[in-house]
Design a protein around this motif. Structure first.
Motif, PDB file in Angstrom:
ATOM      1  N   ASP A   1      -4.550  -5.621  -8.192  1.00 10.69           N
ATOM      2  CA  ASP A   1      -4.272  -4.277  -8.108  1.00 10.69           C
ATOM      3  C   ASP A   1      -5.827  -3.594  -7.783  1.00 10.69           C
ATOM      4  O   ASP A   1      -6.631  -4.139  -8.025  1.00 10.69           O
ATOM      5  CB  ASP A   1      -3.923  -3.690  -9.541  1.00 10.69           C
ATOM      6  CG  ASP A   1      -2.987  -2.468  -9.272  1.00 10.69           C
ATOM      7  OD1 ASP A   1      -2.706  -2.129  -8.214  1.00 10.69           O
ATOM      8  OD2 ASP A   1      -2.236  -2.108 -10.253  1.00 10.69           O
ATOM      9  N   GLU A   2      -5.403  -2.542  -7.208  1.00 10.92           N
ATOM     10  CA  GLU A   2      -6.473  -1.566  -6.746  1.00 10.92           C
ATOM     11  C   GLU A   2      -7.537  -2.557  -5.890  1.00 10.92           C
ATOM     12  O   GLU A   2      -8.612  -2.523  -6.203  1.00 10.92           O
ATOM     13  CB  GLU A   2      -7.275  -0.803  -7.648  1.00 10.92           C
ATOM     14  CG  GLU A   2      -6.530  -0.116  -8.561  1.00 10.92           C
ATOM     15  CD  GLU A   2      -5.665   1.056  -7.763  1.00 10.92           C
ATOM     16  OE1 GLU A   2      -6.464   1.509  -6.799  1.00 10.92           O
ATOM     17  OE2 GLU A   2      -4.876   1.735  -8.115  1.00 10.92           O
TER      18      GLU A   2
ATOM     19  N   CYS B   1       0.945  -1.294   0.055  1.00  6.54           N
ATOM     20  CA  CYS B   1       0.231   0.009   0.017  1.00  6.54           C
ATOM     21  C   CYS B   1       0.820   1.276  -0.088  1.00  6.54           C
ATOM     22  O   CYS B   1       2.077   1.338   0.558  1.00  6.54           O
ATOM     23  CB  CYS B   1      -1.152   0.093   1.457  1.00  6.54           C
ATOM     24  SG  CYS B   1      -0.298  -0.499   2.552  1.00  6.54           S
TER      25      CYS B   1
ATOM     26  N   HIS C   1      -8.984  -2.221  -3.101  1.00  7.05           N
ATOM     27  CA  HIS C   1      -9.747  -1.702  -2.212  1.00  7.05           C
ATOM     28  C   HIS C   1     -11.160  -1.496  -2.817  1.00  7.05           C
ATOM     29  O   HIS C   1     -12.127  -1.398  -2.110  1.00  7.05           O
ATOM     30  CB  HIS C   1      -9.399  -0.416  -1.677  1.00  7.05           C
ATOM     31  CG  HIS C   1      -9.157   0.621  -2.943  1.00  7.05           C
ATOM     32  ND1 HIS C   1      -8.058   0.605  -3.354  1.00  7.05           N
ATOM     33  CD2 HIS C   1      -9.826   1.497  -3.524  1.00  7.05           C
ATOM     34  CE1 HIS C   1      -7.905   1.609  -4.430  1.00  7.05           C
ATOM     35  NE2 HIS C   1      -9.037   2.136  -4.420  1.00  7.05           N
TER      36      HIS C   1
ATOM     37  N   THR D   1      -2.824  -1.479  -3.148  1.00  5.23           N
ATOM     38  CA  THR D   1      -3.941  -0.491  -3.009  1.00  5.23           C
ATOM     39  C   THR D   1      -3.266   0.673  -2.522  1.00  5.23           C
ATOM     40  O   THR D   1      -2.099   1.009  -2.175  1.00  5.23           O
ATOM     41  CB  THR D   1      -5.063  -0.982  -1.740  1.00  5.23           C
ATOM     42  OG1 THR D   1      -5.992   0.197  -1.743  1.00  5.23           O
ATOM     43  CG2 THR D   1      -3.951  -1.034  -0.585  1.00  5.23           C
ATOM     44  N   THR D   2      -4.035   1.972  -3.085  1.00  5.46           N
ATOM     45  CA  THR D   2      -3.558   3.197  -2.726  1.00  5.46           C
ATOM     46  C   THR D   2      -4.382   3.670  -1.512  1.00  5.46           C
ATOM     47  O   THR D   2      -4.141   4.770  -0.826  1.00  5.46           O
ATOM     48  CB  THR D   2      -3.971   4.330  -3.852  1.00  5.46           C
ATOM     49  OG1 THR D   2      -5.345   3.983  -4.290  1.00  5.46           O
ATOM     50  CG2 THR D   2      -2.959   3.953  -4.998  1.00  5.46           C
ATOM     51  N   GLU D   3      -5.486   2.869  -1.051  1.00  4.98           N
ATOM     52  CA  GLU D   3      -6.525   3.154  -0.110  1.00  4.98           C
ATOM     53  C   GLU D   3      -6.515   2.185   0.959  1.00  4.98           C
ATOM     54  O   GLU D   3      -7.750   1.307   0.897  1.00  4.98           O
ATOM     55  CB  GLU D   3      -7.735   3.778  -0.424  1.00  4.98           C
ATOM     56  CG  GLU D   3      -7.547   4.656  -1.491  1.00  4.98           C
ATOM     57  CD  GLU D   3      -8.937   5.304  -2.032  1.00  4.98           C
ATOM     58  OE1 GLU D   3      -9.789   5.577  -1.116  1.00  4.98           O
ATOM     59  OE2 GLU D   3      -9.002   5.470  -3.264  1.00  4.98           O
ATOM     60  N   LYS D   4      -5.507   1.896   1.807  1.00  2.00           N
ATOM     61  CA  LYS D   4      -5.470   0.888   2.877  1.00  2.00           C
ATOM     62  C   LYS D   4      -6.639   0.867   3.631  1.00  2.00           C
ATOM     63  O   LYS D   4      -7.278  -0.059   4.192  1.00  2.00           O
ATOM     64  CB  LYS D   4      -4.194   1.021   3.620  1.00  2.00           C
ATOM     65  CG  LYS D   4      -4.155  -0.175   4.634  1.00  2.00           C
ATOM     66  CD  LYS D   4      -2.450   0.342   5.414  1.00  2.00           C
ATOM     67  CE  LYS D   4      -2.345  -0.567   6.529  1.00  2.00           C
ATOM     68  NZ  LYS D   4      -1.076  -0.091   7.054  1.00  2.00           N
TER      69      LYS D   4
ATOM     70  N   ILE E   1      -9.830  -1.265   3.208  1.00  2.00           N
ATOM     71  CA  ILE E   1      -9.856  -2.831   3.342  1.00  2.00           C
ATOM     72  C   ILE E   1     -10.183  -3.604   4.564  1.00  2.00           C
ATOM     73  O   ILE E   1      -9.816  -2.795   5.446  1.00  2.00           O
ATOM     74  CB  ILE E   1      -8.311  -3.109   2.938  1.00  2.00           C
ATOM     75  CG1 ILE E   1      -8.166  -2.753   1.694  1.00  2.00           C
ATOM     76  CG2 ILE E   1      -8.235  -4.791   3.149  1.00  2.00           C
ATOM     77  CD1 ILE E   1      -6.601  -3.104   1.173  1.00  2.00           C
TER      78      ILE E   1
ATOM     79  N   ASN F   1     -14.609  -6.947  -9.570  1.00  2.58           N
ATOM     80  CA  ASN F   1     -14.805  -6.464  -8.180  1.00  2.58           C
ATOM     81  C   ASN F   1     -16.137  -7.440  -7.533  1.00  2.58           C
ATOM     82  O   ASN F   1     -16.471  -6.908  -6.435  1.00  2.58           O
ATOM     83  CB  ASN F   1     -14.980  -5.141  -7.902  1.00  2.58           C
ATOM     84  CG  ASN F   1     -16.034  -4.301  -8.584  1.00  2.58           C
ATOM     85  OD1 ASN F   1     -16.671  -5.154  -9.330  1.00  2.58           O
ATOM     86  ND2 ASN F   1     -16.171  -3.034  -8.471  1.00  2.58           N
TER      87      ASN F   1
END
Length: 366
Positions: free
Chosen positions: A127-128, A44, A130, A157-160, A163, A100
Motif C-alpha cells: 500500500d502507498e 491507482c 509511491h 497508490t493514490t499518486e501514480k 512511481i 520504504n
C-alpha cells in the motif's frame, strides 16, 4: 467494547459487493476465469475508493480451492477461513510509507522465495507504494520483473505520477474511479437499513457530496451523523452537523433577485454570515447553484444534477421562472466575484456589490 466503524464493518468481501468499480472487478474476475494472472498489478486512484479492498478480494479468490459458480471465494476452504481470521500466510500486506527503505525491500525479496503453505499463490500487497525511496524502487525492479511463479505483487497508490516509469512498465495498471453520488447514496441506504437507521435521502445525498467520491469518507461521515442524531435522522440534522449551507438559501436568493428585492438579498447574505459561513464558500456554492438551475432548463441535462429527488424538483421549478439570459449573466457576475475575491480589500462589500448586480440584471435588460 464491540463497536466497529461502518467503513470496516461493511468493507466488501466479494467482487460483487465492491461499490462503483464494476469495470475493474469484472476484469479481475475474467482474469481468474481464464487463468490469465499477471505477476504484478498497480491499483491507482483517489483515497477510499476500494484499491486495497479489491487487492484483498483478488488475493483471497485466487487462493480459494473451491471457487463458486459466480467466481467468488467460497469462504469455506482452509485458505479462505485463514484469510477471514487474519492468519493467512499466503497474503502479505506491507505499508510502503513505513517500510520504504532498501533493507525493507530486500527483506521482502527474501520472503518472496518461500512458496505458499496453503493455496497456489503468495500475494504481496504494498500500500502507498509511491512512498518507497528511489533506492528501494531500484532494488525491487528485478524481482518485480521476474518473480517466482507462486508470487504475485499488487501495488496500491493514490499518486501514480510519483512511481518510476520502470515500475509502471512491469505492472498491469488499473485506474479506480471516484465513487459517484448515486452509487454512494445507494450503499449508504443499504448500511442505514442494516443498522436499523432511518435517514432522509436528501441527507444521504449531502453526505455523499461531502465525501467527494470516497466511500470510506462517506461511511465515516455517516457514523458521525448517527452518533449526533441517533437512529432517526432528518436532512436538517445532517446539514447542521456537517455545517453545510442549506440549498434553501440559494433558492431564496435567486427568487429575491428575480423580484429585484435588493433588501432581501442583502439580509439573506447577512444571515448566512451570522451563521458562521465563509463568504467565499457561499459565492462558490452560488456559482454551482446557478449552474444547476441552468442545467435544468433542458430536460435532457437534468440527469447531470447530483441531488435528491425533492431538491431536483425544486431546481426544475426555479428553472421555469428563470430566463436563460438572466442565468448566463448571473453566472458571469458570480464567477467574476469568485475569481476576484482573494484580492478584494473589503470582501463583504465585494460580495454584496456582486449580489446587487445580479438583482438588477432584469432592470438593466429593459
Amino acid at each position: 467494547m464491540d463497536y466497529i466503524v461502518s467503513a470496516r464493518k461493511y468493507r466488501p468481501s466479494t467482487f460483487v459487493s465492491v461499490v462503483g468499480q464494476q469495470n475493474i472487478t469484472t476484469t479481475l474476475k475474467n482474469a481468474i476465469i481464464g487463468s490469465q494472472l499477471a505477476h504484478a498489478y498497480l491499483f491507482c486512484g483517489p483515497r477510499g475508493v476500494g484499491k486495497t479492498t479489491c487487492a484483498r478480494i483478488f488475493a483471497k479468490t485466487i487462493n480459494c480451492s473451491n471457487i463458486t459458480d459466480e467466481h467468488e471465494a467460497c469462504n469455506e476452504c482452509e485458505s479462505c477461513i485463514s484469510f477471514n481470521e487474519n492468519r493467512s500466510y499466503n497474503i502479505h500486506e506491507l505499508d510502503g510509507a513505513s517500510n520504504n527503505s532498501v533493507e525493507d525491500i530486500r527483506s521482502l525479496i527474501d520472503k518472496v522465495r518461500v512458496p505458499p503453505q496453503i493455496g497456489t499463490y503468495s500475494v504481496y500487497i504494498i500500500d502507498e507504494v509511491h512512498m518507497l525511496s528511489q533506492a528501494a524502487f531500484n532494488a525491487f525492479l528485478k524481482t518485480l520483473e521476474e518473480p517466482p511463479k507462486h508470487a504475485i505483487f499488487i501495488l496500491a497508490t493514490t499518486e501514480k505520477h510519483k512511481i518510476l516509469p520502470t515500475i509502471l512498465s512491469r505492472c498491469q495498471i488499473y485506474d479506480f474511479n471516484r465513487i459517484t453520488i448515486e452509487d454512494a447514496v445507494g450503499h449508504l441506504k443499504y448500511v442505514a437499513k442494516s443498522e436499523s437507521a432511518e435517514i432522509e435521502e436528501e441527507g444521504l445525498t449531502v453526505i455523499a457530496q461531502k465525501a467527494d467520491g470516497a466511500m470510506r469518507d462517506a461511511l465515516s461521515i455517516f457514523d458521525q451523523i448517527i452518533a449526533f442524531s441517533g437512529k432517526s435522522v432528518s436532512y436538517q440534522q445532517v446539514i447542521d452537523n456537517l455545517n453545510v449551507l442549506d440549498y434553501d438559501f440559494y433558492f431564496r436568493l435567486i427568487d429575491a433577485c428575480l423580484q429585484e428585492n435588493t433588501s432581501d438579498v442583502l439580509l439573506l447574505f447577512d444571515e448566512i454570515l451570522k451563521r458562521g459561513f465563509d463568504a467565499h464558500h457561499f459565492i462558490s456554492g452560488l456559482n454551482s447553484h446557478i449552474r444547476d438551475v441552468l442545467v435544468c432548463k433542458d430536460p435532457a441535462t437534468i440527469q447531470l444534477l447530483d441531488v435528491g429527488t425533492k431538491t431536483k424538483e425544486r431546481y426544475g421549478e426555479q428553472a421555469n421562472k428563470c430566463d436563460v439570459n438572466f442565468l448566463m449573466d448571473a453566472l458571469e457576475i458570480v464567477n467574476a466575484c469568485d475569481l476576484q475575491y482573494r484580492v478584494a480589500k473589503n470582501k463583504r462589500l465585494h460580495v454584496e456589490f456582486s449580489l446587487l448586480k445580479v438583482a438588477r440584471i432584469l432592470t438593466e435588460k429593459k
